[in-house]
Design an enzyme around this catalytic site. Structure first.
Site, PDB file in Angstrom:
ATOM      1  N   GLU A 106      23.064  92.524  19.306  1.00 38.32           N
ATOM      2  CA  GLU A 106      22.768  92.392  20.729  1.00 38.32           C
ATOM      3  C   GLU A 106      22.093  93.641  21.258  1.00 38.32           C
ATOM      4  OE1 GLU A 106      26.144  89.375  22.345  1.00 38.32           O
ATOM      5  OE2 GLU A 106      26.552  91.506  22.453  1.00 38.32           O
ATOM      6  N   CYS A 119      19.816  99.402  26.084  1.00 40.54           N
ATOM      7  CA  CYS A 119      20.849  99.818  25.138  1.00 40.54           C
ATOM      8  C   CYS A 119      20.618  99.048  23.841  1.00 40.54           C
ATOM      9  CB  CYS A 119      22.220  99.508  25.740  1.00 40.54           C
ATOM     10  SG  CYS A 119      23.593  99.874  24.630  1.00 40.54           S
ATOM     11  N   CYS A 126      30.486  97.529  12.753  1.00 43.83           N
ATOM     12  CA  CYS A 126      30.673  98.980  12.773  1.00 43.83           C
ATOM     13  C   CYS A 126      31.875  99.336  11.914  1.00 43.83           C
ATOM     14  CB  CYS A 126      30.888  99.458  14.197  1.00 43.83           C
ATOM     15  SG  CYS A 126      31.005 101.257  14.356  1.00 43.83           S
ATOM     16  N   CYS A 130      37.203 101.943  16.249  1.00 43.39           N
ATOM     17  CA  CYS A 130      37.855 102.520  17.432  1.00 43.39           C
ATOM     18  C   CYS A 130      38.705 101.415  18.078  1.00 43.39           C
ATOM     19  CB  CYS A 130      36.811 103.031  18.419  1.00 43.39           C
ATOM     20  SG  CYS A 130      35.745 104.291  17.682  1.00 43.39           S
ATOM     21  N   CYS A 133      37.307  99.133  21.048  1.00 43.45           N
ATOM     22  CA  CYS A 133      35.926  98.635  20.975  1.00 43.45           C
ATOM     23  C   CYS A 133      35.858  97.349  20.166  1.00 43.45           C
ATOM     24  CB  CYS A 133      35.025  99.692  20.341  1.00 43.45           C
ATOM     25  SG  CYS A 133      33.312  99.154  20.159  1.00 43.45           S
ATOM     26  N   GLY A 175      27.375  99.603  16.390  1.00 43.90           N
ATOM     27  CA  GLY A 175      27.141 100.450  15.217  1.00 43.90           C
ATOM     28  C   GLY A 175      27.220 101.935  15.494  1.00 43.90           C
ATOM     29  N   GLU A 176      27.198 102.705  14.423  1.00 38.29           N
ATOM     30  CA  GLU A 176      27.212 104.163  14.524  1.00 38.29           C
ATOM     31  C   GLU A 176      25.809 104.667  14.170  1.00 38.29           C
ATOM     32  OE1 GLU A 176      28.896 106.753  15.642  1.00 38.29           O
ATOM     33  OE2 GLU A 176      27.359 107.973  14.715  1.00 38.29           O
ATOM     34  N   SER A 207      24.148 108.137  20.877  1.00 38.76           N
ATOM     35  CA  SER A 207      25.592 108.305  21.045  1.00 38.76           C
ATOM     36  C   SER A 207      26.291 108.195  19.695  1.00 38.76           C
ATOM     37  CB  SER A 207      26.114 107.222  21.990  1.00 38.76           C
ATOM     38  OG  SER A 207      27.512 107.310  22.133  1.00 38.76           O
ATOM     39  N   LEU A 231      34.081 111.383  22.606  1.00 38.82           N
ATOM     40  CA  LEU A 231      35.238 112.238  22.305  1.00 38.82           C
ATOM     41  C   LEU A 231      36.556 111.495  22.546  1.00 38.82           C
ATOM     42  CD1 LEU A 231      35.757 115.142  21.334  1.00 38.82           C
ATOM     43  CD2 LEU A 231      35.900 115.831  23.723  1.00 38.82           C
ATOM     44  N   HIS A 232      36.739 111.017  23.767  1.00 40.89           N
ATOM     45  CA  HIS A 232      37.867 110.136  24.136  1.00 40.89           C
ATOM     46  C   HIS A 232      39.271 110.742  24.103  1.00 40.89           C
ATOM     47  CE1 HIS A 232      34.737 107.259  24.026  1.00 40.89           C
ATOM     48  NE2 HIS A 232      34.808 106.963  22.753  1.00 40.89           N
ATOM     49  N   CYS A 349      29.980  97.904  27.624  1.00 44.22           N
ATOM     50  CA  CYS A 349      30.347  98.617  26.394  1.00 44.22           C
ATOM     51  C   CYS A 349      31.489  97.960  25.654  1.00 44.22           C
ATOM     52  CB  CYS A 349      30.820 100.026  26.718  1.00 44.22           C
ATOM     53  SG  CYS A 349      29.547 101.085  27.282  1.00 44.22           S
TER      54      CYS A 349
END
Ligand code: SAH
Length: 365
Positions: A106, A119, A126, A130, A133, A175-176, A207, A231-232, A349
């Protein structure tokens, strides 16, 4: 897992010619020369493909018919198909693209007055997992190819009317990105090649979950892309609970890498912090975060978590978010609270691709 080579092979098996969007301007010039076509035609074709948003070879009316026939035989246009196109009440638009191996990704347009940010995704699924997510719920399937990444940009650009242009790009979709830097960078490079979109590198934000070696690599490619690090949490114990890959990385080595990024590029790093109710949003964490980032040229982007139907974690209230932000600002750390966009079409997100993997996840639970 399917790798990119297999996808290319799949393309060949279907006897579909390669996508024209896979070629750089100099590669297209070379193709012209190899086919006894004047080199300047390449720039002309590029103009049709990118700023003029042509949808077919027939539209390129100032190209000789014979050249258009050669192009038709040699190249296809897109490698993906639009599976669905949704528009939210705030004019956020989302495309679900079907790739040629049947996988889905997407990409999204988010609008503000005078600002159209897109975006884009870099992987199918991924591997980071996390806990808040949706993208990692079914794991990683494969990297996207350069063409598959570029195609998202081209397709979104073509949803815009004549006056509207992409003003910013955030690589914050599925994804990363830093785990697929080799395919991402050539796609981004295409944006500021002379005759495409003439797009400044600073308006592209990549990101990452925080892969130190890759951050250092990105700092040294000689481009001024903006970097955002998810970071979170202000300490490793909490971060490892919500971002499991942190176990083998650690906040210290991420911050050393972002310091290095700042030194090399002069670009201020953004730290993203998803606010999870009762988990990382208390005044204690705000103060700990401020202490961690003190003395760094940093900016904190607070993101109230978007609800995901399959997860039982909740986002912090607007009040808690404001209090967290105020504590950071009082401690001298600049922070902003991110506005939600496109929530009514699941484009916010963490929600991307959810419908398509929903059954897969339910089955594996
Ligand atoms: N893998 C990269 C890029 C994709 S995530 C990264 O980790 O940065 C992009 C941003 O969306 C990250 O900051 C991520 O933490 C955030 N995000 C993921 N799920 C979310 C959710 N449910 N609500 C709000 N933000 C979320």
């Amino acid at each position: 897992m399917v790798d990119v080579k297999e996808v290319v092979e799949l393309n060949l098996k279907e006897s579909k010619p390669p996508s024209i969007f896979g070629l750089t301007l100099s590669e297209l010039e070379q193709w012209c020369l190899d086919n006894e076509i004047k080199k300047y035609r390449a720039a002309q074709i590029y103009r049709w493909l990118y700023p003029l948003r042509a949808g077919s070879w027939e539209e390129m009316t100032d190209l000789p018919l014979e050249l258009r026939e050669k192009l038709t035989a040699a190249f296809s246009f897109f490698v993906s198909e639009i599976e669905s196109h949704q528009i939210a009440s705030d004019r956020t638009e989302k495309l679900l693209l079907k790739l040629n191996d049947g996988e889905f990704v997407e990409c999204v347009i988010m609008r503000e007055p005078n600002r159209s940010t897109i975006c884009i995704s870099t992987q199918v699924g991924c591997a980071m997992a996390c806990v808040f997510c949706a993208s990692g719920l079914a794991g990683l399937t494969r990297n996207l190819s350069t063409v598959e990444i570029l195609e998202q940009i081209v397709r979104l650009d073509r949803l815009m009317d004549e006056q509207e242009k992409i003003t910013n790009i955030v690589v914050m979709g599925i994804g990363e990105p830093l785990a697929n830097l080799a395919n991402l960078l050539p796609a981004l490079e295409r944006l500021h090649e002379g005759k495409t979109y003439n797009f400044g590198t600073r308006r592209v934000t990549i990101s990452t979950v925080g892969l130190p070696e890759k951050i250092r690599e990105l700092a040294r490619i000689g481009k001024r892309y903006s970097l955002a690090v998810s970071l979170h949490a202000p300490n490793d114990k909490l971060r490892t609970e919500i971002v499991p890959v942190n176990k083998n990385i650690g906040i210290k080595s991420i911050l050393e890498a972002t310091d290095d990024f700042f030194e090399q590029t002069g670009r201020r790093v953004t730290f993203e912090y998803v606010l999870l109710s009762g988990i990382n949003d208390s005044p204690r964490e705000a103060k700990e975060l401020a202490a961690l980032l003190r003395g760094r040229n940093a900016h904190v982007n607070l993101i109230p978590m978007n609800a995901i139907s399959l997860l039982d974690i909740g986002g912090s209230s607007a009040e808690t978010a404001r209090a967290f932000s105020n504590l950071l600002n009082e401690a001298g750390i600049v922070s902003t609270i991110r506005k939600r966009k496109g929530a009514d079409i699941d484009a916010a997100c963490g929600q991307l691709r959810l419908p398509k993997v929903h059954d897969k996840i339910q089955l594996s639970k």
